[in-house]
Design a protein around this motif. Structure first.
Motif, short mmCIF file in Angstrom:
data_model
loop_
_atom_site.label_atom_id
_atom_site.label_comp_id
_atom_site.label_asym_id
_atom_site.label_seq_id
_atom_site.Cartn_x
_atom_site.Cartn_y
_atom_site.Cartn_z
N VAL A 103 -62.74 -16.99 4.42
CA VAL A 103 -63.35 -15.76 3.89
C VAL A 103 -62.73 -15.49 2.52
O VAL A 103 -61.53 -15.19 2.42
CB VAL A 103 -63.12 -14.58 4.84
N ILE A 104 -63.53 -15.59 1.49
CA ILE A 104 -63.02 -15.39 0.14
C ILE A 104 -62.70 -13.92 -0.13
O ILE A 104 -61.83 -13.61 -0.95
CB ILE A 104 -64.05 -15.91 -0.89
N TYR A 105 -63.38 -13.02 0.56
CA TYR A 105 -63.20 -11.59 0.32
C TYR A 105 -61.75 -11.17 0.60
O TYR A 105 -61.11 -10.53 -0.24
CB TYR A 105 -64.16 -10.81 1.22
N SER A 106 -61.24 -11.53 1.76
CA SER A 106 -59.87 -11.16 2.10
C SER A 106 -58.85 -11.88 1.23
O SER A 106 -57.80 -11.33 0.90
CB SER A 106 -59.60 -11.44 3.58
N TYR A 107 -59.16 -13.13 0.84
CA TYR A 107 -58.22 -13.88 0.00
C TYR A 107 -58.08 -13.24 -1.38
O TYR A 107 -56.97 -13.11 -1.91
CB TYR A 107 -58.70 -15.32 -0.14
N TYR A 114 -71.93 -18.81 0.52
CA TYR A 114 -72.22 -19.16 -0.88
C TYR A 114 -70.93 -19.43 -1.65
O TYR A 114 -70.83 -20.40 -2.41
CB TYR A 114 -73.01 -18.03 -1.53
N ALA A 115 -69.92 -18.57 -1.45
CA ALA A 115 -68.64 -18.76 -2.14
C ALA A 115 -67.97 -20.06 -1.68
O ALA A 115 -67.36 -20.77 -2.50
CB ALA A 115 -67.72 -17.57 -1.88
N TYR A 116 -68.10 -20.38 -0.41
CA TYR A 116 -67.50 -21.62 0.09
C TYR A 116 -68.16 -22.84 -0.56
O TYR A 116 -67.47 -23.80 -0.94
CB TYR A 116 -67.66 -21.69 1.61
N LEU A 117 -69.47 -22.81 -0.72
CA LEU A 117 -70.16 -23.93 -1.36
C LEU A 117 -69.75 -24.05 -2.82
O LEU A 117 -69.59 -25.18 -3.34
CB LEU A 117 -71.67 -23.74 -1.25
N ARG A 118 -69.57 -22.95 -3.50
CA ARG A 118 -69.24 -22.99 -4.93
C ARG A 118 -67.80 -23.42 -5.19
O ARG A 118 -67.52 -24.16 -6.13
CB ARG A 118 -69.48 -21.61 -5.58
N PHE A 119 -66.87 -22.96 -4.37
CA PHE A 119 -65.45 -23.20 -4.64
C PHE A 119 -64.87 -24.34 -3.82
O PHE A 119 -63.90 -24.97 -4.26
CB PHE A 119 -64.63 -21.93 -4.36
N VAL A 132 -57.55 -29.28 -7.39
CA VAL A 132 -57.16 -28.83 -6.07
C VAL A 132 -58.04 -27.66 -5.63
O VAL A 132 -58.32 -26.75 -6.40
CB VAL A 132 -55.67 -28.41 -6.08
N LYS A 133 -58.45 -27.68 -4.38
CA LYS A 133 -59.27 -26.61 -3.85
C LYS A 133 -58.42 -25.38 -3.60
O LYS A 133 -57.22 -25.47 -3.34
CB LYS A 133 -59.93 -27.05 -2.54
N PRO A 134 -59.02 -24.18 -3.66
CA PRO A 134 -58.26 -22.96 -3.36
C PRO A 134 -57.72 -23.01 -1.93
O PRO A 134 -58.32 -23.63 -1.04
CB PRO A 134 -59.31 -21.86 -3.51
N PRO A 135 -56.59 -22.36 -1.67
CA PRO A 135 -55.99 -22.43 -0.33
C PRO A 135 -56.86 -21.84 0.77
O PRO A 135 -56.79 -22.28 1.92
CB PRO A 135 -54.67 -21.65 -0.48
#
Length: 401
Positions: A203-207, A155-160, A192-195
């Motif tokens: 994985v947005i959690y670890s980032y 879900y986070a990948y689709l949003r960001f 620009v997309k997040p790195p």
């Protein structure tokens, strides 16, 4: 807003009560001593992380689901336990580690079956079928436990990372300004997309923990963090002491990972904290302790362990039961579970409530505080002081665990 806060507080309180009840039933099933199980549940009700079990946090719901899942697993309800573990991992990310309970349970049952005698070896084809069946069930159950975490990452990948050309979502200006002040990135914004979107495993959690919270291996080992290490010192010492006590009492059982069949245990299973059934819970608590101490903000260890593992409460109940004369003078464990005692605790009349309080071992210890041993004073002092300081400091936005 007030109704939302009230609903959150009531939900957390309800989950805390259910978690205490689940911990009691789990203690009865594992420890095989009702008095220690009851004392552990009372200690959970006075947990050093009580403020987080009552506020609008996820700890109480996670504890309720995790302890309930462990109890169902001890009762032999594998699929029901897997469902509760799945819900728990949807509440908190560290719930994915609970998959180890299911894997160990199925692996242990298969290992004990192999040691039953020469009969199973003659039925090798059937044994392979059972092995494949157990392996497939374990994989499916563990996949279900990991599913909530994976879905949130997707879900986070689709949003960001996959923001479409459509209009940007409406975000209150107050939140937009807060994001700008703190350097946060809004979802689905052009640019620009997040790195982390280009990572092999995005994985947005670890980032977020790495970029915003500075969470990582040994990153917290700094001189200015000494006060936080002192905050985590009591739960660190207790958890380490619990692991050492269990290993010292069961060295061979720990070396064989509890997979060896022993006739003495089958004839008369041991009871209490050092019984064989506690092994997997000690391993789970030790893994959480080592990971939290080395890779997390160390001051959160108190609520991290207090809401994830029953070991803290079982070990403290074990110490009180073994070393406190005020509890030893009550008689045997069979005497404490008489029907009259249970009825008096559940009765609704005022007189029965007074008798119930007098039969509450924790209340009785606190009423005779001066007569307790130094060890009991330290244990209850830790629980009481963190319970009170947590309410005072956290509710006033001061640093706490």
């Amino acid at each position: 807003r007030s109704l939302l806060l009230l609903a959150a507080a009531l939900l957390s309180s309800l989950c805390s009560v259910l978690a205490a009840a689940a911990l009691y039933e789990l203690g009865r099933a594992v420890l095989r001593r009702r008095r220690e199980a009851f004392l552990a549940a009372l200690l959970f009700s006075l947990s050093p992380a009580s403020v987080f079990l009552a506020a609008a946090y996820s700890e109480s719901m996670f504890a309720c689901l995790a302890f309930g899942a462990m109890w169902e697993l001890e009762r032999g309800h594998g699929w029901r336990s897997g469902m509760l573990f799945c819900l728990a991992s949807g509440v908190r990310a560290n719930g994915v580690l609970n998959a180890g309970f299911l894997l160990y349970s199925r692996g242990k049952s298969f290992a004990l079956r192999l040691q039953a005698g020469p009969g199973p070896l003659r039925q090798l084809p059937r044994l392979w079928k059972q092995l494949l069946s157990l392996a497939s069930a374990a994989v499916l159950t563990c996949a279900g436990i990991f599913l909530p975490f994976a879905l949130f990452q997707f879900y986070a990948y689709l949003r960001f990372c996959e923001a479409g050309p459509g209009p940007e979502p409406s975000v209150p200006q107050l939140l937009v300004q807060l994001a700008r002040d703190r350097g946060y990135r809004l979802a689905a914004t052009a640019g620009v997309k997040p790195p982390w979107c280009s990572y092999r495993f995005p994985v947005i959690y670890s980032y977020i923990q790495d970029s915003y919270w500075d969470v990582g291996f040994l990153r917290y080992f700094k001189l200015r963090q000494i006060p936080n290490f002192l905050l985590a010192l009591p739960v660190t010492l207790l958890s380490s002491w619990a692991a050492w006590t269990y290993v010292a009492a069961n060295p061979w059982h720990c070396l064989t990972l509890g997979l060896e069949r022993r006739k003495s245990e089958e004839e008369k299973p041991r009871a209490g904290f050092c019984c064989p059934a506690v092994f997997v819970y000690v391993v789970h608590a030790t893994v959480l302790l080592v990971f939290g101490f080395l890779c997390m903000h160390v001051q959160v260890l108190t609520r991290f362990l207090g809401s994830s593992s029953p070991i803290l409460y079982w070990f403290c109940a074990h110490l009180l039961q073994e070393h406190e004369p005020l509890l030893q003078s009550e008689g045997t464990d069979d005497q404490i579970v008489a029907p009259r005692s249970e009825k008096s605790l559940l009765a609704s009349s005022p007189g029965s409530c007074v008798r119930g309080m007098s039969e509450n071992p924790l209340v009785r210890l606190l009423m005779n505080y001066r007569l307790m041993t130094p060890l009991s004073r330290c244990l209850l002092g830790f629980f009481l002081s963190y319970w009170l300081l947590g309410l005072i400091l956290h509710c006033n936005f001061w640093p706490w665990t």
